[in-house]
Design a protein around this motif. Sequence first.
Motif, PDB file in Angstrom:
ATOM      1  N   VAL A   6       0.768  -1.319   0.027  1.00 32.64           N
ATOM      2  CA  VAL A   6       0.070  -0.109   0.054  1.00 32.64           C
ATOM      3  C   VAL A   6       0.921   1.313  -0.035  1.00 32.64           C
ATOM      4  O   VAL A   6       0.249   2.237   0.079  1.00 32.64           O
ATOM      5  N   ARG A  14      -6.137   3.903   1.714  1.00 31.87           N
ATOM      6  CA  ARG A  14      -5.319   2.561   2.026  1.00 31.87           C
ATOM      7  C   ARG A  14      -6.213   1.620   2.881  1.00 31.87           C
ATOM      8  O   ARG A  14      -6.384   0.487   2.463  1.00 31.87           O
ATOM      9  N   ASN A  35       3.665  -1.667   4.174  1.00 27.14           N
ATOM     10  CA  ASN A  35       3.147  -0.209   4.529  1.00 27.14           C
ATOM     11  C   ASN A  35       4.518   0.340   4.778  1.00 27.14           C
ATOM     12  O   ASN A  35       5.556  -0.190   5.122  1.00 27.14           O
TER      13      ASN A  35
END
Length: 77
Positions: A6, A14, A35
Amino acid sequence: MPRLDVRDIPPVNRHDRIHEAFDGMDPGETLTIVNDHEPKPLYYEMAAEVPAFDEEGYEVRRAAPDEFVAEFPKTDA
C-alpha cells in the motif's frame, strides 16, 4: 497468500483497499500488507470492526526503515 503493497496508495484510500482485499479472501487465508509505517491504527480498526480478523494471529515485522510487513489472518467468524 494475498499480498498488498500500500506504499504507493494515497493514505486516505489505504484502509478501504485493505478491507476490500481482506473481504475477498477465504477463511484460513492471510493478507500480507506492506506499509511505510507500523499499521497499529489498522490493527485496532480491524480488531474492533471485522469479526473474521484473527487478532491472535496478527504479526508485524520491520523489514526496512520505511517497510513494515504485517500479516492479517482471516478466520471463519
